[in-house]
Design an enzyme around this catalytic site. Structure first.
Site, PDB file in Angstrom:
ATOM      1  N   ARG A 192       0.797  -1.229   0.000  1.00  0.00           N
ATOM      2  CA  ARG A 192       0.000   0.000   0.000  1.00  0.00           C
ATOM      3  C   ARG A 192       0.828   1.277   0.000  1.00  0.00           C
ATOM      4  O   ARG A 192       0.564   2.207  -0.759  1.00  0.00           O
ATOM      5  CB  ARG A 192      -0.913   0.053   1.246  1.00  0.00           C
ATOM      6  CG  ARG A 192      -2.156  -0.724   1.159  1.00  0.00           C
ATOM      7  CD  ARG A 192      -2.493  -1.293   2.522  1.00  0.00           C
ATOM      8  NE  ARG A 192      -1.498  -2.276   2.851  1.00  0.00           N
ATOM      9  CZ  ARG A 192      -1.587  -3.550   2.474  1.00  0.00           C
ATOM     10  NH1 ARG A 192      -2.647  -3.965   1.856  1.00  0.00           N
ATOM     11  NH2 ARG A 192      -0.625  -4.410   2.742  1.00  0.00           N
ATOM     12  N   THR A 193       1.800   1.330   0.887  1.00  0.00           N
ATOM     13  CA  THR A 193       2.509   2.602   1.070  1.00  0.00           C
ATOM     14  C   THR A 193       3.261   2.976  -0.200  1.00  0.00           C
ATOM     15  O   THR A 193       3.146   4.104  -0.698  1.00  0.00           O
ATOM     16  CB  THR A 193       3.469   2.500   2.267  1.00  0.00           C
ATOM     17  OG1 THR A 193       2.739   2.006   3.390  1.00  0.00           O
ATOM     18  CG2 THR A 193       4.066   3.850   2.603  1.00  0.00           C
ATOM     19  N   LYS A 208      26.204  -4.298  -1.909  1.00  0.00           N
ATOM     20  CA  LYS A 208      27.674  -4.351  -2.024  1.00  0.00           C
ATOM     21  C   LYS A 208      28.341  -3.672  -0.835  1.00  0.00           C
ATOM     22  O   LYS A 208      29.554  -3.533  -0.799  1.00  0.00           O
ATOM     23  CB  LYS A 208      28.123  -3.639  -3.295  1.00  0.00           C
ATOM     24  CG  LYS A 208      27.549  -4.172  -4.581  1.00  0.00           C
ATOM     25  CD  LYS A 208      28.032  -3.297  -5.743  1.00  0.00           C
ATOM     26  CE  LYS A 208      27.118  -3.365  -6.936  1.00  0.00           C
ATOM     27  NZ  LYS A 208      27.352  -2.257  -7.873  1.00  0.00           N
ATOM     28  N   ARG A 243      11.280   3.818   3.199  1.00  0.00           N
ATOM     29  CA  ARG A 243      10.958   2.851   4.265  1.00  0.00           C
ATOM     30  C   ARG A 243      12.229   2.091   4.589  1.00  0.00           C
ATOM     31  O   ARG A 243      12.969   1.656   3.693  1.00  0.00           O
ATOM     32  CB  ARG A 243       9.867   1.883   3.813  1.00  0.00           C
ATOM     33  CG  ARG A 243       9.684   0.730   4.789  1.00  0.00           C
ATOM     34  CD  ARG A 243       8.471  -0.101   4.486  1.00  0.00           C
ATOM     35  NE  ARG A 243       7.247   0.627   4.798  1.00  0.00           N
ATOM     36  CZ  ARG A 243       6.031   0.088   4.761  1.00  0.00           C
ATOM     37  NH1 ARG A 243       5.883  -1.172   4.417  1.00  0.00           N
ATOM     38  NH2 ARG A 243       4.966   0.806   5.055  1.00  0.00           N
ATOM     39  N   HIS A 291       5.224   5.786  11.502  1.00  0.00           N
ATOM     40  CA  HIS A 291       4.690   5.636  10.142  1.00  0.00           C
ATOM     41  C   HIS A 291       3.756   6.835   9.918  1.00  0.00           C
ATOM     42  O   HIS A 291       2.528   6.684   9.850  1.00  0.00           O
ATOM     43  CB  HIS A 291       3.943   4.307  10.038  1.00  0.00           C
ATOM     44  CG  HIS A 291       3.674   3.829   8.642  1.00  0.00           C
ATOM     45  ND1 HIS A 291       3.824   4.626   7.511  1.00  0.00           N
ATOM     46  CD2 HIS A 291       3.250   2.608   8.180  1.00  0.00           C
ATOM     47  CE1 HIS A 291       3.500   3.924   6.445  1.00  0.00           C
ATOM     48  NE2 HIS A 291       3.159   2.701   6.819  1.00  0.00           N
TER      49      HIS A 291
HETATM   50  N1   CP Z   1      -0.060  -0.118   5.963  1.00  0.00           N
HETATM   51  C1   CP Z   1       1.128  -0.368   5.341  1.00  0.00           C
HETATM   52  O1   CP Z   1       2.171   0.230   5.670  1.00  0.00           O
HETATM   53  O2   CP Z   1       1.059  -1.298   4.356  1.00  0.00           O
HETATM   54  P1   CP Z   1       2.267  -1.774   3.452  1.00  0.00           P
HETATM   55  O3   CP Z   1       3.281  -2.436   4.360  1.00  0.00           O
HETATM   56  O4   CP Z   1       1.684  -2.704   2.441  1.00  0.00           O
HETATM   57  O5   CP Z   1       2.881  -0.548   2.836  1.00  0.00           O
END
Ligand code: CP
Length: 310
Positions: A51-52, A80, A101, A129
């Site tokens: 999603r993110t 590497k 991320r 998050h």
């Molecule tokens: N909610 C969320 O962070 O989903 P993903 O890990 O799929 O990005």
């Protein structure tokens, strides 16, 4: 560090949160424009995501920008031995915004400190998050009509679940009452309980996902047990299926109750809940597109008026 970076939800004050929600609402009505024409955004995902990453990339595409990046760091020079420092320095040569991320807590803060390009944290370990929190707030506002004075029950992995940490902090502006439902191994960390104490936020920690708790809730926020954060896989096996929401459990719940989940789900919400009008988790994920469009524009220093003119 770029002042428009979004590393922690605590980087935003109440006015900024509300402004982003208003902007998300605008983008829900007007998802397509050319406001990002000529801009390039990097999505650097050192951890898996559906999603993110896809909603950030869709957000850029719908606003007329371009995306570079990776979803599998093993294909990059980090495999590497290139450091995060050097990766961020390099990518900063190419783009206007970095969405990242990473599996390490603090990685987004560190990245933001080694570049002048704005950095948006798309999740750093068990820490924060913030873009998820913006879509959670937007979802709560849309379904409740207000952010104030709500009873929010968070269930599952409150220790490693970064989304509940960010959401707790953001809701602190709106006089919430929290119920933290988790087994003793996965309770809300002490630092967040201290945050509640210091900010006069009412909360209760319990291991019992009782009918009373369900029936008093305006929002039930289910979370996945974060297998990837456990060092002891046997401990994960012991706790992974302790809390599952079934449709029958909602029989006497409040009419305004909505079930949220940041997704992905594993066993936390039975499939029979999906058809219940109180299930909101797939709509919640869709709201991520609009919330992230708002976040991207803010990070790039684009004002709401500029967005409306595009
Ligand atoms: N909610 C969320 O962070 O989903 P993903 O890990 O799929 O990005």
């Amino acid at each position: 560090m770029n002042k428009n970076s979004l590393v922690s939800i605590a980087d935003l004050n109440k006015e900024e949160l509300l402004a982003l929600l208003e902007q998300a609402s605008y983008f829900e009505k007007h998802p397509n424009s050319k406001i990002l024409d000529g801009k390039v955004v990097a999505t650097l995902f050192f951890e898996p995501s559906t999603r993110t990453r896809l909603s950030f990339e869709t957000a850029v595409n719908r606003l007329g920008g371009r995306v570079i990046g990776f979803s599998d760091a093993s294909t990059t020079s980090s495999s590497k031995g290139e450091t995060l420092h050097d990766t961020i320095k390099m990518v900063s040569n190419y783009v206007d915004l970095i969405v990242m991320r990473h599996y390490l807590e603090g990685a987004a803060r560190y990245a933001s400190e080694v570049t002048d390009v704005p950095v948006v944290n798309a999740g750093d370990g068990a820490n924060q998050h913030p873009s998820q929190t913006m879509l959670d707030l937007y979802s709560i506002y849309k379904t409740q009509g207000d952010l104030n004075n709500l009873t929010i029950t968070m269930v599952g992995d409150l220790k490693y679940g970064r989304t509940v940490h960010s959401l707790l902090q953001a809701m602190s502006y709106f006089n919430p009452t929290f119920r933290f439902v988790a087994c003793k191994e996965l309770q809300m960390p002490e630092e967040y309980l201290k945050f509640c104490d210091e900010n006069g936020i009412k909360y209760e920690c319990t291991t019992d996902f009782s009918p009373e708790i369900i029936n008093e809730s305006d929002i039930i926020y289910m979370t996945r047990v974060q297998r990837e954060r456990f060092t002891d896989i046997m401990e994960y096996e012991r706790v992974k299926n302790l809390y599952t929401l079934h449709n029958a459990m909602l029989a006497d719940s409040k009419p305004n109750l909505r079930i949220l989940h940041p997704l992905p789900r594993v066993n936390e919400i039975a499939y029979d809940v999906d058809a219940n009008p109180k299930a909101y988790y797939f709509d919640q994920a869709r709201n991520g597109l609009y919330a992230r469009q708002a976040i991207i524009c803010r990070a790039l220093g684009l004002t709401p008026d500029e967005c409306k003119k595009a």
